[in-house]
Structures are given as C-alpha cells and as structure tokens.
Motif scaffolding. Structure first.
Motif, PDB file in Angstrom:
ATOM      1  N   GLU A   1      -6.293   4.124  -5.263  1.00 37.82           N
ATOM      2  CA  GLU A   1      -5.414   5.248  -5.583  1.00 37.82           C
ATOM      3  C   GLU A   1      -4.139   4.772  -6.276  1.00 37.82           C
ATOM      4  OE1 GLU A   1      -6.767   7.825  -1.632  1.00 37.82           O
ATOM      5  OE2 GLU A   1      -4.727   7.050  -1.821  1.00 37.82           O
TER       6      GLU A   1
ATOM      7  N   TYR B   1       0.816  -1.211   0.000  1.00 40.35           N
ATOM      8  CA  TYR B   1       0.000   0.000   0.000  1.00 40.35           C
ATOM      9  C   TYR B   1       0.853   1.267   0.000  1.00 40.35           C
ATOM     10  CZ  TYR B   1      -3.640  -3.357   1.051  1.00 40.35           C
ATOM     11  OH  TYR B   1      -4.498  -4.442   0.989  1.00 40.35           O
TER      12      TYR B   1
ATOM     13  N   ARG C   1      -3.589   8.185   7.925  1.00 37.69           N
ATOM     14  CA  ARG C   1      -4.827   7.858   7.233  1.00 37.69           C
ATOM     15  C   ARG C   1      -5.683   6.947   8.119  1.00 37.69           C
ATOM     16  NH1 ARG C   1      -5.034   7.589   1.347  1.00 37.69           N
ATOM     17  NH2 ARG C   1      -7.170   7.091   0.774  1.00 37.69           N
TER      18      ARG C   1
ATOM     19  N   LEU D   1       0.250   6.750   5.678  1.00 38.80           N
ATOM     20  CA  LEU D   1      -0.721   5.679   5.834  1.00 38.80           C
ATOM     21  C   LEU D   1      -1.162   5.572   7.289  1.00 38.80           C
ATOM     22  CD1 LEU D   1      -2.273   3.336   4.537  1.00 38.80           C
ATOM     23  CD2 LEU D   1      -0.278   1.867   4.944  1.00 38.80           C
TER      24      LEU D   1
ATOM     25  N   GLU E   1       5.926   7.854   3.481  1.00 37.81           N
ATOM     26  CA  GLU E   1       4.670   7.291   2.999  1.00 37.81           C
ATOM     27  C   GLU E   1       4.038   6.387   4.061  1.00 37.81           C
ATOM     28  OE1 GLU E   1       3.097   5.559  -1.292  1.00 37.81           O
ATOM     29  OE2 GLU E   1       5.152   5.171  -0.648  1.00 37.81           O
TER      30      GLU E   1
ATOM     31  N   GLU F   1      -9.420   2.033  -0.264  1.00 38.15           N
ATOM     32  CA  GLU F   1      -9.241   3.350  -0.872  1.00 38.15           C
ATOM     33  C   GLU F   1      -7.815   3.523  -1.373  1.00 38.15           C
ATOM     34  OE1 GLU F   1     -10.303   6.111   2.149  1.00 38.15           O
ATOM     35  OE2 GLU F   1     -12.476   5.869   1.875  1.00 38.15           O
ATOM     36  N   ARG F   2      -6.872   3.077  -0.566  1.00 36.81           N
ATOM     37  CA  ARG F   2      -5.459   3.228  -0.938  1.00 36.81           C
ATOM     38  C   ARG F   2      -5.133   2.381  -2.165  1.00 36.81           C
ATOM     39  NH1 ARG F   2      -1.808   6.144  -2.240  1.00 36.81           N
ATOM     40  NH2 ARG F   2       0.339   5.438  -1.951  1.00 36.81           N
TER      41      ARG F   2
END
Length: 534
Positions: free
Chosen positions: A467, A402, A417, A414, A410, A463-464
């Motif tokens: 994307e 992910y 998130r 996450l 990153e 969702e990730r």
C-alpha cells in the motif's frame, strides 16, 4: 485524548499527538481538569470518579477484551486471536502445575482460614526475606519486618502512590513504560505521572537507544516544577518493560543519587529479575547494593506472576526499611490481601531453592531464549528493526517504516489492522512512547502459536508495504529521514528488506548487496571513502 485530558496532560482541547509533541514546559497543565470528566459522556448512575474509572480504557483494555471474547484455541477456535500483547509467560505451565500440586502444597490449618496480620503471615514474610536475600545478592540478611505482602504489584503501586503523594501530586517515570502503572497510581490515589521522554536517537551522553540518563530525569523534574507540579517519587523498572533494558550498578547508583538530591522516594519494580535468560546479561538488584544513598526513601517490589509464570496467582511483595511507609501501606492491605492457603503455597515455592535453581530456572531460561531467538529471527527475515535485549518476555519493535505519515493515529490504525488479522500486539501509545510506530510483542509462548502469530504479522506488514509503495507512486515521499532509528549495535537493522523509497531511486537491496560485495575486497575500504560512496 480523553485519558490525557483526565491525567492532567492538557487543560482543554488539543489532540493527543500535539500534546505529546511538545515538552511539558510548553503545555498548560490544568490540575482542576485532573478530577473532572469535562465534556465526556457521563453516566447518571456514577460519581465523577466513577465516570473517570469508566472511561479509563485505552487500546490495551480494548485489545484485551477482544482477545477474551475470541481466544485462539488450536482445536476449538483456530481462527481466534493470538495474544502477543499481554505480558505472561506461557512456557512453564507443565513445571508450575506439577510443583503446585505436590503434597507439601496442600496444607489447610486453622491460621490459614483466619484473618492474618495484614502485612502477611510471618512465615511467608520470613521466607520472602530469605528469598530476596539470596536472589538479590543482598550484602546482609534482609529482615522479615520490612516485608509486606499484597495481591500483586499493581496493588503495591496503588498503595505506595496513595501513602507517598497527596491527590494531584505526581510521580516521575521514564517513557516508554508499562502503561498499567498509570491506572494503578491514579484510580485510587488521584496521583499523576510526569514523563521523562526517551527516544531512539543516540544523543548527548546516551550510548544506546531509549537510554535513561540523569540529565533526562533532571529536565523532566525541573519542567514539572516550573508548571507548579509537586513530584514526590521516581519509579524505576528493572528489567525495564517494554524495552528489556537492565540497568548497570553505576546507572542505578546515579538514579538513586539523583532522587536523594531532590528528596524523592524511589519505587523500584524488579518483577522480571529472574527472567534474564542470557548468561551474557547480569541483573543487579537495588537490594544487592553495598550502600543505598537514601534507604528510608527506597522501596523495592517483586512478585511471582512473571518470574514463576503464574500471573493468575495474585502475589506481590514490598521491601522497605521505612517503617512509617510500611505501616501506612499495611493499613491498605485489608483491601489487597492474599488468602491464607495461597500464602502457604507461595512460601513453599520460595523455600524450594533446589527445585528453583536446578529445575525451574534452567528450563525457563532455556525456553525463553529459544522463543526469543525464533521471534527475533523472524523479524530479521522481515527486515524489521528491534531492540536486542535479554530480559523479560518482550521485544520492542520498530514498525515506523509501515507508517506513511508517522502519527499516533496511523499507529493505532496499524494496531487495529493486526487485531483484525487476529493477532494482538501492544502499540507504543499504550506505553506513552514519544515516537509513533514502536510496538511490543510478547514471545513467551508455545512454538505453534508463535509460528501462526508471526505468519499473521507478516501478512499485515506485506500488505501495508504494498500500500505504501502504491501511495508513493501517486505521491512522491519526502526525503526527511528523521523518523528512522539510529543504526547501532543496540538496534538490529537487517538489510534484506527494502524500505519505502521514492519512485526512481535505486533499490536499497541492490545498494547493500553491492556494498557487501565490495567490502570483501581487501583494499576496498582504503580506496573508497564514505563520501565517495555516498
């Protein structure tokens, strides 16, 4: 990055990812920067040490504070944060509250209201010695004179670091590890940690992901000494947090022999020793070994916060045969004492062997196993790899697919998130993991919170994934797969999930489905080699 600068990982500048990407021997370690806040925003009201303590806050503290400001409550705050980040057992409140409120617990005699021996009341130390003799399977009865009682294992780490190391010296530890140890050894003792980095790849003598070997310890120690760092001790976590590994007797012996060769103290944290919830796994305590390679430099700690699901009762104990160490630690117990009435309750709890064995441990292990099964089944459904272990309250999860670029920045995005979606996890950075993308989830929670928390996690991941797929249509991904974990029996990989792939490549699910169909044919393996299939 601030934390890394303060802890002496880097002398100046540089970003965190770069520092972790290079082994210790390739970094310049500036010991002067260890006690210097440097370019950080200082408070005029605090000393240099006070400013360092003030900025000693990472994602763990940030998430913990956010959780306490917005706690999930089924009735009062159903949209609050569900805490899968703090390692607590929330499955046994009914059992513990009933036992701790029985009549034998409510004693209030004058000695309990007066200053005790700073090592702890003798009645408690004797009970601890008997308890550890029994549950650690010690070959001979352990002695109360070697027992010291403090208000938690964090205090024990702090006290031991202070009496075993001088300011600026170091303790060796394998990563990933419980990040609170960094704070415990540094804030008072000004002691740093030297890392033996473990990773998911199975190389050399390793037989499982993130396996600790003597070779890795040797390398980390030699690299540190080449940098002029004095290493005084080795920390072992068994069972290991966050991995859930349980060390075999031969592994423990190898680690202790390594420490003896280099005259290192060994601090063994066994705080999850009774939280091994599957009969297929066997825990071996250092105190149960027939012979310790260096008994004067071996120090074992345990506490009730994990195994008895009472993290709000601050109690930890140290067992050491070294009376010099015992006396030095005892001199710090004035600051870390356990109040008399609590010492009485703990002694009563530990001596109730029938209740522990017949009621508490049976129920606790059953509940832990059921909760672990639920969370890992959910991860399998999502197609998320994880380490399959049977100890502790946590699962070490691989979320690297992910991450589009595979960086710690990153990973932190996450993590935020998840927090924005009201579920708190712990990211690998908080455990000094060398590979971005690993997370720890706590599963020792009630079913309704596990269900809702996993729903929120699923939402973020779906969702990730969308994307990433959208980004890859615009910008084709690289074919480098070095970031993926080894597919072994130790790491569970599930086929139902399609990994992010470049536009135009075959669907991974279709390929695996074809493979499974073909393997049902009795002669398929004989007619189709791995090379032909590739």
């Amino acid at each position: 990055q601030a934390l890394s600068e303060i802890a002496g990982m880097g002398g100046g500048g540089g970003n965190l990812h770069d520092m972790r990407a290079h082994p210790l021997a390739e970094r310049q370690v500036d010991m002067r920067g260890f006690c210097n806040p440097g370019n950080f925003q200082k408070s005029p009201y605090l000393s240099a040490r006070g400013n360092i303590a003030n900025i000693f806050r990472g994602s763990t503290e940030e998430g913990y504070s956010a959780y306490h400001a917005d706690k999930y409550d089924e009735d009062k705050n159903p949209n609050g944060i569900i805490n899968f980040g703090t390692s607590e057992n929330k499955l046994c409140f009914d059992l513990m509250s009933k036992r701790l409120t029985q009549a034998d617990m409510n004693l209030m005699e004058p000695p309990l209201l007066q200053y005790p021996d700073w090592k702890g009341h003798m009645f408690l130390r004797e009970e601890v010695a008997r308890f550890l003799t029994y549950y650690c399977k010690a070959p001979a009865p352990l002695k109360a004179e070697n027992v010291i009682v403090l208000n938690g294992c964090g205090s024990l780490f702090s006290a031991l670091a202070t009496v075993l190391c001088d300011p600026g010296e170091a303790v060796l530890i394998a990563t990933p590890f419980y990040g609170g140890i960094t704070q415990s050894v540094f804030l008072y003792g000004n002691v740093k940690l030297v890392y033996a980095y473990l990773d998911s790849k199975i190389t050399g003598t390793s037989t499982r992901p993130f396996q600790l070997t003597v070779e890795k310890l040797e390398k980390a120690l030699l690299d540190a000494r080449a940098e002029g760092i004095t290493v005084r001790a080795l920390i072992l976590l068994n069972p290991q947090n966050p991995l859930g590994d349980i060390y075999s007797l031969s592994e423990l012996r190898d680690y202790l022999e390594f420490a003896k060769r280099h005259e290192l103290h060994v601090i063994v944290d066994e705080i999850y020793m009774l939280s091994v919830f599957d009969e297929s796994a066997t825990f071996h305590s250092v105190l149960g070994m027939d012979r310790l390679p260096d008994p004067q430099r071996t120090h074992v700690m345990w506490g009730i916060s994990k195994d008895f699901a009472v993290s709000g009762i601050r109690f930890g104990t140290l067992y050491t045969e070294n009376q010099d160490v015992a006396k030095a630690v005892a001199s710090l117990c004035y600051f870390h004492g356990v109040c008399g009435p609590v010492q009485h309750k703990v002694a009563q709890l530990l001596r109730d062997r029938d209740w522990i064995n017949q009621v508490y441990l049976r129920a606790n292990h059953t509940r832990l196993k059921a909760a672990h099964t639920y969370v890992t089944d959910e991860l399998k459904t999502l197609g998320v790899p994880f380490l399959n272990r049977n100890a502790g309250f946590f699962v070490w999860i691989d979320f690297r697919k992910y991450l589009r670029t595979g960086t710690f920045e990153e990973e932190m995005m996450l993590w935020r998130r998840f927090l924005d979606n009201k579920v708190l996890l712990s990211c690998g950075k908080a455990f000094e993991c060398s590979e971005p993308g690993w997370f720890r989830i706590i599963f020792a929670d009630k079913t309704h919170r596990l269900q809702l928390g996993m729903q929120r996690i699923r939402k973020v991941l779906e969702e990730r994934e969308k994307e990433i797929l959208a980004e890859e249509k615009e910008q084709p991904c690289q074919s480098d797969q070095d970031g993926k974990a080894d597919s072994t029996d130790e790491v569970i990989f599930v086929s139902r999930h399609q990994e992010p792939t470049c536009a135009g490549t075959s669907n991974l699910g279709d390929l695996i489905g074809l493979l499974q169909q073909q393997m049902r044919s009795t002669d398929w393996l004989q007619k189709n080699t791995a090379e032909q299939f590739a």
